[in-house]
Write a protein that holds these residues in place. Structure first.
Motif, PDB file in Angstrom:
ATOM      1  N   HIS A  24      43.566  28.058  45.962  1.00  0.00           N
ATOM      2  CA  HIS A  24      44.471  29.090  45.462  1.00  0.00           C
ATOM      3  C   HIS A  24      43.735  30.387  45.145  1.00  0.00           C
TER       4      HIS A  24
ATOM      5  N   LEU B  80      44.615  33.738  47.007  1.00  0.00           N
ATOM      6  CA  LEU B  80      45.087  34.874  46.220  1.00  0.00           C
ATOM      7  C   LEU B  80      44.221  36.100  46.460  1.00  0.00           C
TER       8      LEU B  80
ATOM      9  N   ALA C 123      49.030  36.288  39.427  1.00  0.00           N
ATOM     10  CA  ALA C 123      49.868  35.801  40.525  1.00  0.00           C
ATOM     11  C   ALA C 123      51.334  35.772  40.118  1.00  0.00           C
TER      12      ALA C 123
END
Length: 533
Positions: free
Chosen positions: A438, A442, A397
């Motif tokens: 997350h 993602l 990320a």
């Protein structure tokens, strides 16, 4: 003066051949016009001084436009009357700049040792993507990039980069929605907007209750910590778009920068003895302090020597991490290492090698689960899922790289959400919810695998989270008592849950209603300095 000076869009359809010839002759004699595409128009009443202007096809400059420096306009791009464009500014194709709008691609320094009129000029330039509408009286400041297909509302003041498809309003400009969202504001949109407005109004009180007069604590009566200072900086940036009002910005920068150990580059906890190392809990300060300084417009003063490792030694250390029993800790170690490498790469263009790290990650991921690490009898998938969040946050990320095996990852994470030990009966700490949403968010940038299930989980969690805001105090880390004081509102819980709310809302396509976007530890975009790596 003609109608075309103030209504230049009429020129293409209404001009006579004589008027077209006069315009071409005017353009040929115009100093600073490097090239002009077919069908372009420049009003003789425009003020173009010391300029290097490139004008695309069917583009125009209306009367009293003030233009200086290097300015590029793509095709079908227009500057309406009294617009100010001072380069370097690059406008894409299909851009509309409203009357009295200003795009200023430079600034003055503000050194207190010299009067303003003697300050040097600094310039980063402005870039505007294709198909952008900048409303009348809007102001775009130096260094800003506006993504394609965006709308900047009338009178908005744009001080930060704008993501593609954004609708921005206000001073400073805030993202209120995605332009592609054709639906009318619904119940969730209103709930998110109301929540964000309440949080923004109460942010000074949230911070003030944790201010001792000299520093920040996580909550009243708690001891001062490094992270509490950083959480205060992140909360103020999210909700107030400024440094914490209780403290002097420059004083915060000096205090945080002074905490860094020059030998290792790590940041020990207040009062911590011994040499800092990546294996201590305080190593997390590479994230919190580094991003807090970044939000304050500063940086860590020393290179992080603790993360500079020989490739063979790094591979050996990665192999030795406790992936089978404590994958969460192992992933956190990787997160801290990668973040240290990132900060080193931000220092004067330092080329810090990352190939050994990413090579190890790509060859050690489990092809069935998408995880690094294995489930345990005591916690099921919790260790590898939470470790996955920490590992990918700092690596894929942060460096702007696609995650491998996103579908397998989604399958594993969704299986973990059904574990009642961590998510039933109101459970779900900030860490547990963040470390689920997350990875789903993602991976969702690459695939819509089981997306309806992902969105259903996000909607349920969002509905449970918003009412847990404590008036003038923020969020607690845990919604139910666990250990210690985790169920009491504090800065850490507030900072984390604000980011979680944004991620949950973004999965549902509703994050624009919040009017804030994380820019620190939990920023959704890759780190700018390494985005192309």
């Amino acid at each position: 003066m003609s109608e075309f000076d103030f209504c230049p869009w009429l020129f293409a359809g209404n001009a006579t051949q004589d008027e077209r010839d006069e315009q071409l002759a005017f353009q040929r004699g115009l100093a600073g016009l490097r090239s002009a595409g077919e069908g372009s128009f420049v009003s003789p009443l425009a003020a173009i001084h010391q300029a290097e202007l490139t004008l695309g096809a069917d583009s125009y400059l209306a009367a009293h436009v003030y233009l200086t420096g290097e300015v590029q306009l793509g095709d079908h791009t227009s500057l309406n009357p009294y617009a100010v464009v001072r380069g370097p500014v690059r406008l894409g194709s299909g851009v509309r700049v409203g009357a009295h709008a200003s795009l200023v691609g430079f600034n003055h320094s503000a050194d207190p040792d010299a009067p303003v009129h003697r300050q040097p000029i600094v310039s980063k330039g402005i870039v505007v993507g294709d198909d952008v509408w900048i409303g009348s009286n809007a102001i775009v400041l130096d260094g800003v990039t506006i993504g394609e297909h965006s709308i900047i509302g009338a009178g908005a003041v744009v001080t930060k980069d704008v993501a593609a498809w954004s609708v921005m309003v206000g001073n400073p400009a805030r993202r209120v929605r995605d332009r592609r969202d054709r639906t009318r504001p619904g119940k969730l949109t209103s709930q998110l907007a109301d929540f964000a407005a309440r949080a923004r109004d109460q942010a000074p009180q949230v911070l003030d209750r944790c201010w001792t007069g000299d520093t920040f604590t996580d909550r009243p009566t708690a001891p001062p910590t490094v992270r509490a200072i950083c959480d205060a900086v992140e909360i103020a940036d999210l909700l107030l778009d400024a440094a914490p009002p209780q403290a002097d910005r420059d004083g915060l920068v000096r205090r945080l920068a002074a905490l860094q150990d020059p030998a290792t580059g790590l940041i020990p906890e207040l009062g911590e003895e011994g040499t800092p190392s990546l294996d201590r809990g305080s190593a997390y300060h590479l994230l919190s302090v580094g991003h807090a300084l970044d939000l304050l417009g500063a940086a860590l003063p020393h290179r992080i020597e603790a993360v500079r490792k020989d490739p063979a030694a790094l591979v050996a250390e990665l192999d030795a991490l406790p992936w089978a029993e404590r994958a969460w800790s192992a992933g956190a170690w990787v997160d801290i290492l990668a973040t240290g490498l990132h900060w080193n790469r931000r220092r004067a263009g330092a080329a810090e090698p990352v190939e050994a790290l990413f090579g190890w990650l790509l060859t050690r991921q489990d092809s069935f689960s998408g995880m690094w690490g294995t489930p345990t009898g005591a916690e099921g998938w919790r260790q590898p899922v939470n470790g996955y969040y920490r590992l990918t946050r700092g690596t894929f990320a942060q460096f702007g790289l696609p995650v491998p095996r996103p579908e397998q990852t989604i399958d594993t994470v969704l299986a973990h959400t059904r574990d009642g030990r961590f998510f039933a009966d109101g459970r779900g700490t900030a860490c547990d919810v963040l470390d689920v949403i997350h990875p789903l968010w993602l991976c969702g940038r690459q695939t819509r695998h089981r997306w309806a299930e992902v969105q259903a989980w996000a909607r349920d969690r969002l509905a449970a989270t918003l009412p847990r805001w404590h008036a003038d105090a923020g969020f607690a880390f845990s919604p139910v008592p666990t250990t210690g004081a985790e169920h009491l509102p504090g800065l850490m819980g507030t900072e984390m849950w604000l980011a979680i709310v944004w991620l949950l809302a973004d999965v549902l396509g509703e994050s624009g209603a919040l009017g804030y976007r994380p820019r620190g530890v939990h920023r959704p975009e890759p780190a700018p300095a390494v985005q192309s790596t």
